[in-house]
Design an enzyme around this catalytic site. Structure first.
Site, PDB file in Angstrom:
ATOM      1  N   GLU A  48       0.907  -1.579   0.467  1.00 34.75           N
ATOM      2  CA  GLU A  48       0.077  -0.317  -0.162  1.00 34.75           C
ATOM      3  C   GLU A  48       0.895   1.408   0.253  1.00 34.75           C
ATOM      4  O   GLU A  48       1.757   1.622   0.459  1.00 34.75           O
ATOM      5  CB  GLU A  48      -0.610  -0.092   1.351  1.00 34.75           C
ATOM      6  N   GLU A  73       4.968   4.845   3.744  1.00 38.11           N
ATOM      7  CA  GLU A  73       4.617   6.170   3.989  1.00 38.11           C
ATOM      8  C   GLU A  73       5.736   7.305   4.546  1.00 38.11           C
ATOM      9  O   GLU A  73       7.102   6.835   4.950  1.00 38.11           O
ATOM     10  CB  GLU A  73       4.190   5.966   5.580  1.00 38.11           C
ATOM     11  N   ASP A 100       9.773   8.058   0.087  1.00 35.70           N
ATOM     12  CA  ASP A 100       8.562   8.399  -0.694  1.00 35.70           C
ATOM     13  C   ASP A 100       8.922   7.397  -1.688  1.00 35.70           C
ATOM     14  O   ASP A 100       9.750   7.341  -2.362  1.00 35.70           O
ATOM     15  CB  ASP A 100       9.148  10.076  -0.850  1.00 35.70           C
ATOM     16  N   ASP A 122      -3.242  11.405  -1.495  1.00 37.97           N
ATOM     17  CA  ASP A 122      -3.644  13.356  -1.903  1.00 37.97           C
ATOM     18  C   ASP A 122      -3.875  13.805  -3.101  1.00 37.97           C
ATOM     19  O   ASP A 122      -2.605  13.447  -4.665  1.00 37.97           O
ATOM     20  CB  ASP A 122      -1.658  13.954  -1.283  1.00 37.97           C
ATOM     21  N   ASP A 158     -12.737   9.517  -2.538  1.00 32.89           N
ATOM     22  CA  ASP A 158     -13.455  10.502  -2.782  1.00 32.89           C
ATOM     23  C   ASP A 158     -13.239  11.330  -3.679  1.00 32.89           C
ATOM     24  O   ASP A 158     -14.236  13.148  -3.421  1.00 32.89           O
ATOM     25  CB  ASP A 158     -15.077  10.822  -1.424  1.00 32.89           C
ATOM     26  N   THR A 196     -10.818   2.154   4.783  1.00 34.13           N
ATOM     27  CA  THR A 196      -9.210   3.346   5.391  1.00 34.13           C
ATOM     28  C   THR A 196      -9.787   4.011   5.914  1.00 34.13           C
ATOM     29  O   THR A 196     -11.505   3.984   6.198  1.00 34.13           O
ATOM     30  CB  THR A 196      -8.658   3.017   3.933  1.00 34.13           C
ATOM     31  N   GLU A 197      -9.149   4.525   6.945  1.00 38.63           N
ATOM     32  CA  GLU A 197      -9.191   5.562   7.720  1.00 38.63           C
ATOM     33  C   GLU A 197     -10.016   6.684   7.032  1.00 38.63           C
ATOM     34  O   GLU A 197     -11.198   6.755   7.502  1.00 38.63           O
ATOM     35  CB  GLU A 197      -7.853   6.301   8.383  1.00 38.63           C
ATOM     36  N   TYR A 198      -8.970   7.207   5.610  1.00 34.60           N
ATOM     37  CA  TYR A 198     -10.322   8.188   5.280  1.00 34.60           C
ATOM     38  C   TYR A 198     -11.848   7.892   4.632  1.00 34.60           C
ATOM     39  O   TYR A 198     -12.217   8.714   4.825  1.00 34.60           O
ATOM     40  CB  TYR A 198      -9.102   8.828   4.393  1.00 34.60           C
ATOM     41  N   GLU A 199     -11.592   6.091   4.044  1.00 34.25           N
ATOM     42  CA  GLU A 199     -12.659   5.894   3.756  1.00 34.25           C
ATOM     43  C   GLU A 199     -13.751   5.895   4.963  1.00 34.25           C
ATOM     44  O   GLU A 199     -15.079   6.239   4.192  1.00 34.25           O
ATOM     45  CB  GLU A 199     -12.473   4.666   3.201  1.00 34.25           C
TER      46      GLU A 199
END
Ligand code: SAM
Length: 216
Positions: A48, A73, A100, A122, A158, A196-199
């Protein structure tokens, strides 16, 4: 993601056997040898890119013990949050790399990776930053260099402009679209999908979640 410098995060990564701080040569020695020398098995490797606090990849590792997972990450202060979650996992099939993703092909050999997940990357909304988007042609070419012939990517977001941009980039990089949804959870949480957290946050706010699957 709002970033707060978490004191001691670099030291914690250096001390943890499930994380590699890739500054300098650290991690490059495993290039082409991740299965043999790090995981010590012949299971496929799934990555990921931009895993943030690590909820998705930790849950995937729990659900699929026959897959080796690597979460990438950029920031130590975010990666340490994933290390907290990692402590709840019993298996040895999850490693984090602080790096990166621009350097991804310096750390993985051609064909070494079977699948790549990109979750809520992002958006980099300014045109002049388009190359930094993790689904740009430049990144797709990097992924193409490390994926096995049957490998591919799954991307969720999203952000509709970023999703549309990604759909345009695929053919430019010679990839083909295999699945595409503009509202993954329109009938309630999609089955066989790990949030995911954002999802989770955006789903609760009622934002449609887009998902694509593509192969080289
Ligand atoms: N995937 C998580 C989720 O869905 O909850 C986190 C999404 S967050 C918006 C994007 C994450 O990608 C951030 O943690 C950021 O630091 C990381 N990131 C962005 N660009 C990156 C890059 N070039 N290499 C590695 N990580 C990156």
């Amino acid at each position: 993601m709002r970033l707060r410098n978490v004191k001691g995060s670099q030291e914690r990564i250096l001390d943890n056997k499930y994380a590699i701080q890739t500054d300098g040569q650290d991690g490059r020695d495993y290039r082409g040898l991740w299965r043999e020398n790090y995981f010590r098995n012949d299971h496929p490797i799934h990555i990921e890119v931009g895993m943030g606090k690590g909820r998705f990849i930790t849950e995937m590792a729990r659900l699929h013990p026959q897959v080796n997972y690597i979460g990438i990450e950029k920031y130590s202060s975010v990666l340490v949050r994933a290390l907290d979650k990692r402590e709840t996992l019993e298996g040895d099939n999850l490693l984090f790399l602080r790096m990166d993703a621009e350097d991804i092909d310096k750390y993985f050999a051609p064909g070494e990776i079977q699948w790549i997940y990109l979750n809520f990357s992002d958006p980099w909304p300014k045109d002049r930053h388009a190359k930094r988007r993790l689904t740009s042609v430049q990144f797709l070419e990097r992924y193409g260099r490390i994926l096995s012939p049957e490998g591919g990517i799954q991307f969720k977001t999203d952000n509709r402009p970023l999703f549309d941009f990604s759909l345009e980039q695929l053919p430019l990089a010679g990839w083909s679209l295999e699945e595409c949804s503009y509202d993954l959870h329109k009938d309630g949480p999609a089955p066989d999908n790990v949030m995911t957290e954002y999802e989770e946050k955006f789903y609760r706010q009622g934002n449609p979640i887009c998902r694509l699957v593509a192969r080289r």
